[in-house]
Design an enzyme around this catalytic site. Structure first.
Site, PDB file in Angstrom:
ATOM      1  N   TYR A 195       0.914  -1.132   0.195  1.00 23.17           N
ATOM      2  CA  TYR A 195      -0.078   0.156   0.010  1.00 23.17           C
ATOM      3  C   TYR A 195       0.741   1.290  -0.072  1.00 23.17           C
ATOM      4  O   TYR A 195       0.700   2.152  -0.662  1.00 23.17           O
ATOM      5  CB  TYR A 195      -0.927  -0.072   1.174  1.00 23.17           C
ATOM      6  CG  TYR A 195      -1.857   1.238   1.420  1.00 23.17           C
ATOM      7  CD1 TYR A 195      -2.841   1.062   0.689  1.00 23.17           C
ATOM      8  CD2 TYR A 195      -1.637   2.133   2.314  1.00 23.17           C
ATOM      9  CE1 TYR A 195      -3.983   2.080   0.716  1.00 23.17           C
ATOM     10  CE2 TYR A 195      -2.500   3.169   2.324  1.00 23.17           C
ATOM     11  CZ  TYR A 195      -3.841   3.302   1.700  1.00 23.17           C
ATOM     12  OH  TYR A 195      -4.514   4.301   1.933  1.00 23.17           O
ATOM     13  N   ASP A 208       2.489   1.691  -3.358  1.00 21.83           N
ATOM     14  CA  ASP A 208       1.659   2.244  -4.404  1.00 21.83           C
ATOM     15  C   ASP A 208       1.504   3.551  -4.584  1.00 21.83           C
ATOM     16  O   ASP A 208       1.383   4.262  -5.249  1.00 21.83           O
ATOM     17  CB  ASP A 208       0.360   1.359  -4.346  1.00 21.83           C
ATOM     18  CG  ASP A 208       0.345  -0.036  -4.670  1.00 21.83           C
ATOM     19  OD1 ASP A 208       1.622  -0.301  -5.213  1.00 21.83           O
ATOM     20  OD2 ASP A 208      -0.456  -0.943  -4.273  1.00 21.83           O
ATOM     21  N   SER A 230       1.162  -4.625 -15.842  1.00 18.87           N
ATOM     22  CA  SER A 230       0.494  -4.600 -14.507  1.00 18.87           C
ATOM     23  C   SER A 230      -0.689  -3.682 -14.471  1.00 18.87           C
ATOM     24  O   SER A 230      -0.864  -2.750 -15.323  1.00 18.87           O
ATOM     25  CB  SER A 230       1.415  -3.982 -13.560  1.00 18.87           C
ATOM     26  OG  SER A 230       1.968  -2.783 -13.992  1.00 18.87           O
ATOM     27  N   LYS A 250      -7.811 -10.267  -6.122  1.00 19.42           N
ATOM     28  CA  LYS A 250      -6.470  -9.784  -6.533  1.00 19.42           C
ATOM     29  C   LYS A 250      -5.507 -10.701  -5.601  1.00 19.42           C
ATOM     30  O   LYS A 250      -5.486 -10.190  -4.494  1.00 19.42           O
ATOM     31  CB  LYS A 250      -5.988  -8.500  -6.386  1.00 19.42           C
ATOM     32  CG  LYS A 250      -4.839  -8.116  -6.920  1.00 19.42           C
ATOM     33  CD  LYS A 250      -4.291  -6.405  -7.173  1.00 19.42           C
ATOM     34  CE  LYS A 250      -3.482  -6.126  -7.762  1.00 19.42           C
ATOM     35  NZ  LYS A 250      -2.256  -6.964  -7.004  1.00 19.42           N
ATOM     36  N   GLU A 273      -0.967 -16.680 -10.416  1.00 21.82           N
ATOM     37  CA  GLU A 273      -0.153 -16.346  -8.906  1.00 21.82           C
ATOM     38  C   GLU A 273       0.221 -17.804  -8.512  1.00 21.82           C
ATOM     39  O   GLU A 273      -0.598 -18.402  -8.278  1.00 21.82           O
ATOM     40  CB  GLU A 273      -0.855 -15.287  -8.137  1.00 21.82           C
ATOM     41  CG  GLU A 273      -1.731 -14.351  -8.642  1.00 21.82           C
ATOM     42  CD  GLU A 273      -0.491 -12.888  -9.063  1.00 21.82           C
ATOM     43  OE1 GLU A 273      -0.413 -12.550 -10.001  1.00 21.82           O
ATOM     44  OE2 GLU A 273       0.304 -12.958  -7.898  1.00 21.82           O
ATOM     45  N   LYS A 319     -12.324  -6.544 -14.656  1.00 26.63           N
ATOM     46  CA  LYS A 319     -11.999  -6.252 -15.919  1.00 26.63           C
ATOM     47  C   LYS A 319     -13.162  -6.421 -16.990  1.00 26.63           C
ATOM     48  O   LYS A 319     -14.118  -6.741 -16.470  1.00 26.63           O
ATOM     49  CB  LYS A 319     -11.236  -7.730 -16.140  1.00 26.63           C
ATOM     50  CG  LYS A 319     -10.071  -7.948 -15.310  1.00 26.63           C
ATOM     51  CD  LYS A 319      -9.617  -9.589 -15.259  1.00 26.63           C
ATOM     52  CE  LYS A 319      -8.563  -9.809 -14.421  1.00 26.63           C
ATOM     53  NZ  LYS A 319      -8.234 -11.355 -14.478  1.00 26.63           N
ATOM     54  N   LYS A 344      -8.074  -1.957  -4.867  1.00 25.67           N
ATOM     55  CA  LYS A 344      -7.223  -2.394  -3.579  1.00 25.67           C
ATOM     56  C   LYS A 344      -7.920  -2.281  -2.262  1.00 25.67           C
ATOM     57  O   LYS A 344      -8.725  -1.297  -2.218  1.00 25.67           O
ATOM     58  CB  LYS A 344      -5.934  -1.586  -3.392  1.00 25.67           C
ATOM     59  CG  LYS A 344      -4.980  -1.879  -4.514  1.00 25.67           C
ATOM     60  CD  LYS A 344      -4.348  -3.121  -4.421  1.00 25.67           C
ATOM     61  CE  LYS A 344      -2.977  -3.366  -4.996  1.00 25.67           C
ATOM     62  NZ  LYS A 344      -2.025  -2.634  -4.369  1.00 25.67           N
ATOM     63  N   CYS A 362      20.366 -14.132  30.806  1.00 27.77           N
ATOM     64  CA  CYS A 362      19.179 -14.656  30.370  1.00 27.77           C
ATOM     65  C   CYS A 362      18.358 -14.353  31.338  1.00 27.77           C
ATOM     66  O   CYS A 362      18.407 -14.508  32.680  1.00 27.77           O
ATOM     67  CB  CYS A 362      19.413 -16.140  30.314  1.00 27.77           C
ATOM     68  SG  CYS A 362      17.762 -16.977  30.370  1.00 27.77           S
TER      69      CYS A 362
HETATM   70  S1  IVH Z   1      -5.095  -9.502 -14.462  1.00 27.20           S
HETATM   71  C1  IVH Z   1      -3.780  -6.747 -17.382  1.00 27.20           C
HETATM   72  N1  IVH Z   1      -6.117 -10.664 -12.325  1.00 27.20           N
HETATM   73  O1  IVH Z   1      -1.606  -8.259 -10.115  1.00 27.20           O
HETATM   74  C2  IVH Z   1      -4.237  -7.550 -16.440  1.00 27.20           C
HETATM   75  N2  IVH Z   1      -3.906  -9.772 -12.104  1.00 27.20           N
HETATM   76  O2  IVH Z   1      -0.584  -5.305 -11.486  1.00 27.20           O
HETATM   77  C3  IVH Z   1      -3.222  -8.473 -16.100  1.00 27.20           C
HETATM   78  N3  IVH Z   1      -2.791 -10.404  -9.934  1.00 27.20           N
HETATM   79  O3  IVH Z   1       1.148  -9.149 -10.940  1.00 27.20           O
HETATM   80  C4  IVH Z   1      -3.511  -8.976 -14.644  1.00 27.20           C
HETATM   81  N4  IVH Z   1      -4.546 -11.307  -8.917  1.00 27.20           N
HETATM   82  O4  IVH Z   1      -0.036 -11.188 -11.612  1.00 27.20           O
HETATM   83  C5  IVH Z   1      -5.096 -10.111 -12.971  1.00 27.20           C
HETATM   84  N5  IVH Z   1      -7.191 -11.759 -10.546  1.00 27.20           N
HETATM   85  C6  IVH Z   1      -6.189 -11.216 -11.082  1.00 27.20           C
HETATM   86  C7  IVH Z   1      -4.825 -10.981 -10.278  1.00 27.20           C
HETATM   87  C8  IVH Z   1      -3.964 -10.302 -10.939  1.00 27.20           C
HETATM   88  C9  IVH Z   1      -3.204 -11.114  -8.837  1.00 27.20           C
HETATM   89  C10 IVH Z   1      -1.633  -9.621 -10.161  1.00 27.20           C
HETATM   90  C11 IVH Z   1      -1.051  -9.904 -11.628  1.00 27.20           C
HETATM   91  C12 IVH Z   1       0.089  -8.654 -11.735  1.00 27.20           C
HETATM   92  C13 IVH Z   1      -0.387  -7.715 -10.687  1.00 27.20           C
HETATM   93  C14 IVH Z   1      -1.166  -6.646 -11.590  1.00 27.20           C
END
Ligand code: IVH
Length: 677
Positions: free
Chosen positions: A36, A39, A84, A121, A178, A296, A320, A414
């Site tokens: 955090y 970021d 990323s 995530k 992952e 997504k 996040k 000790c």
């Molecule tokens: S999608 C372009 N889905 O988060 C999209 N990434 O900054 C590609 N990560 O290191 C990633 N859980 O490996 C996606 N459910 C998830 C995820 C995930 C973890 C990681 C990913 C990458 C980072 C993205």
């Protein structure tokens, strides 16, 4: 002019800070700030650069797609870059994301088609698995996003990564996801590291990434790594239209992916926000760590239309979760003495709730760590639970530091026995070397009586403390000399409870050589090493007679350091006498796993195990297989025996309904001895 100079120095400062954190995270695997905080720093840098295009970006971390590649592995370019995600931290930012997506799509037809896919995530290590005609041919880390490192040798040890995909497979598919460690596995693994006197890991993510970066695949094979897929890279021979479809493919191919209960197609951003909140509510009940959700755009076509902005896709964002941490005050720092005599400073804090659990103590690891974080008694601090479980002090809130804080210094003596402590130059740890120190004794006895050791279930930590404090037990074998009268003296111990204690001590006398060796608490000798020693020496006398390093180092997994430690114990007359005392007191080795290592007694007989057995399930399965038996995957008419342990559930019911024979582990052992199946 001055303001440009200021701006540049601010920019340089930020770049330097982030580069240093990247190094700690990616190269050393020892991050000193949370994701955090990282970021936030990164976003600050991005914002500064966007607002001031005159700044020099050539060496800025924003120009990099991912982390720094490691030198020791072969570098392999990704067919399509592993990009990323942009981060969002609030509902408002998610609405802005949705507005941006719609604005970019422009046409109403496209907007009508828009829906999202939401899933956790995962807090792990990004990995790409390459399958050619369904065969796993190569696995890469993300590296810098363009070039990854080949870690196939380690990935092949992960059971949840299929070496061959099931069903219909495309010519080529890159599966992305992952590598992570479940919370409960992480705890057990750290416990084991601790037992072996090795450094414990800060959190599951670090443990997973540290493991994948090992050259020797034996290390990853011994660690509980898992893989969860969440996306794809290059595909040939298959057209995938929606993100949500990928998940069905994963399931059909036998690849672990997000559980359906926490991954959802959402028609609007409001629905996605509800999903984000729902997952947040159950975050701590999940078996793995997550740090948010990923939202997504579901349609692959719309994803292509949306494309990239800077280094992130426009079609997805990471929402996040705020880190769950709390503020409290350190009231004291006390020192604990462990089984190997290591002195560990522990912070005692004003109790505070973090993710539903009240925290009072947090280990501070060692003196160096305290000085690095500049932690003092009286300080206000941020605490969190690493790996969702272990309380840790993240940082001191310096703005709130009171006048009268006290610095901590490791005691020279000790705190338990008063003997001078020792610190060798090559170790950060301070140790009490007094073999008779009561704290060392208490911890050694706790280990001796624990489930995987002598398994004396009625002799718990509290009783051990009392026994040592009353000087009723001064060494392991004294446990077997305890009498009813002695136990009755102890606080509030009634007849029945005393009888239970004595029965459980008596029962523990039937053990295996592996368990006996393990229970002795020889430094660096964990369960696996004990097993290797037991399989090699077969009986306790042969083990006690070893005097040469070479004889030990020829065994699997025993290096010079471990061999030296074993010899140190074996060379001690006191140690040998103590083992002989245990035998004299009636400790009896039943050579279950060694004598019966290979036979054909169980040829053609099928087994299935359910519930908890007195030994590890994989060990039990090993015994069955080594004697010719076969393990089935489910209860059916084909099953000859269901071995049921404690808390057996639906398999037991099904076996009963199909009239399959159900036996306990004890009965199985008896039958094996008598070859009576
Ligand atoms: S999608 C372009 N889905 O988060 C999209 N990434 O900054 C590609 N990560 O290191 C990633 N859980 O490996 C996606 N459910 C998830 C995820 C995930 C973890 C990681 C990913 C990458 C980072 C993205």
């Amino acid at each position: 002019m001055t303001s440009l100079k200021n701006l540049q120095s601010q920019h340089n400062e930020l770049k330097k800070k982030i580069t240093e954190h990247d190094y700690k995270y990616y190269v050393l695997d020892q991050p000193s700030i949370s994701d955090y905080e990282y970021d936030k720093l990164f976003d600050e840098l991005k914002k500064l650069e966007q607002e001031n295009p005159e700044l020099d970006l050539s060496d800025s971390p924003t120009q990099r797609v991912g982390g720094r590649p490691i030198d020791k592995f072969e570098k392999v370019p990704h067919r399509s870059p592993m990009v990323s995600l942009s981060n969002t931290y609030s509902k408002e930012e998610l609405v802005e994301f949705d507005v941006r997506v719609k604005k970019f799509l422009q046409s109403q037809v496209m907007i009508n088609e828009l829906s999202y896919f939401v899933e956790p995530k995962y807090d792990g290590l990004a990995i790409e698995l390459i399958y050619e005609n369904g065969i796993f041919v190569q696995g890469l880390t993300r590296g810098d996003g363009v070039v990854g490192e080949d870690v196939t040798h380690n990935l092949k040890t992960i059971k949840s990564i299929p070496l061959r995909l099931k069903g219909d497979v495309p010519k080529l598919i890159e599966i992305r996801g992952e590598v992570l460690i479940y919370k409960k596995d992480f705890l057990a693994m750290n416990e084991q590291q601790d037992e072996l006197g090795l450094q414990t890991f800060a959190n599951p993510r670090n443990a997973a990434s540290g493991t994948i970066r090992q050259l020797d695949p034996k290390v990853s094979a011994s660690r509980p790594l898992r893989f969860i897929a969440h996306g794809i890279g290059t595909v040939e021979g298959l057209e995938i239209k929606y993100q949500s479809d990928i998940f069905n493919y994963f399931l059909n191919w036998g690849v672990q992916t997000s559980p359906p209960s926490i991954s959802k197609k959402c028609l609007t951003i409001d629905e996605a926000i509800v999903c984000y909140e729902d997952i947040l509510k159950i975050r701590h009940e999940l078996p793995f760590e997550i740090d948010g959700v990923v939202i997504k755009v579901d349609s692959k076509k719309l994803q292509d239309d949306l494309g990239m902005v800077a280094r992130n896709p426009r079609w997805a964002t990471a929402a996040k979760y705020p880190p769950e941490r709390a503020q409290t005050t350190i009231e004291n720092i006390f020192v604990q003495v462990g089984r190997t005599g290591v002195l560990t400073p522990v912070a005692q804090m004003i109790p505070v709730k973090v993710s539903g659990v009240t925290i009072t103590n947090a280990t501070l690891h060692n003196e160096e760590e305290i000085h690095r974080k500049d932690i003092r008694i009286g300080d206000h601090v941020w605490v969190q639970r690493a790996g969702d479980v272990i309380p840790e002090i993240v940082e001191v809130i310096f703005e709130k530091r009171p006048q009268n804080t006290t610095q901590f210094h490791m005691p020279k003596k000790c705190p338990s026995c008063g003997r001078s402590v020792d610190k060798s130059v090559d170790e950060v740890a301070y140790r009490c070397l007094n073999m008779f120190c009561s704290s060392v004794l208490k911890e050694s006895l706790k280990h001796f009586a624990s489930r995987k050791a002598m398994n004396i279930d009625k002799v718990g930590d509290k009783l051990i403390e009392e026994l040592v404090d009353h000087e009723l037990v001064k060494k392991f074998s004294d446990l077997y000399r305890l009498t009813k009268d002695q136990l009755i003296q102890l606080d509030r111990k009634g007849d029945k409870s005393v009888q239970n204690i004595l029965t459980s001590i008596e029962k523990s006398k039937h053990t295996t050589l592996t368990k006996l060796i393990y229970s002795l608490g020889i430094r660096f000798v964990g369960e696996q090493t004990s097993k290797n020693l037991a399989n090699h020496f077969k009986d306790i006398n042969s083990f006690l007679k070893v005097r040469s390093i070479e004889e030990l180092t020829q065994l699997e997994d025993i290096g010079p350091k471990v061999a030296e430690s074993i010899l140190k114990s074996l060379n001690s007359e006191e140690f040998r006498n103590e083992v002989l005392s245990l035998i004299q007191q009636g400790v009896k080795i039943e050579e279950m796993s060694t004598v019966k290592t290979s036979s054909t007694v169980l040829n053609g007989i099928t087994f299935l195990i359910t519930g908890t057995l007195p030994i590890k399930r994989n060990e039990a399965e090993e015994i069955i297989e080594q004697n010719g038996g076969k393990i089935l995957s489910g209860v059916s008419k084909k099953l000859n025996y269901l071995i049921a342990g404690e808390e057996a559930g639906s398999k037991l019911e099904k076996a009963n309904s199909l009239e399959v024979k159900v036996i306990s582990w004890d009965i199985f052992q008896e039958m094996l001895k008598k070859q009576n199946f």
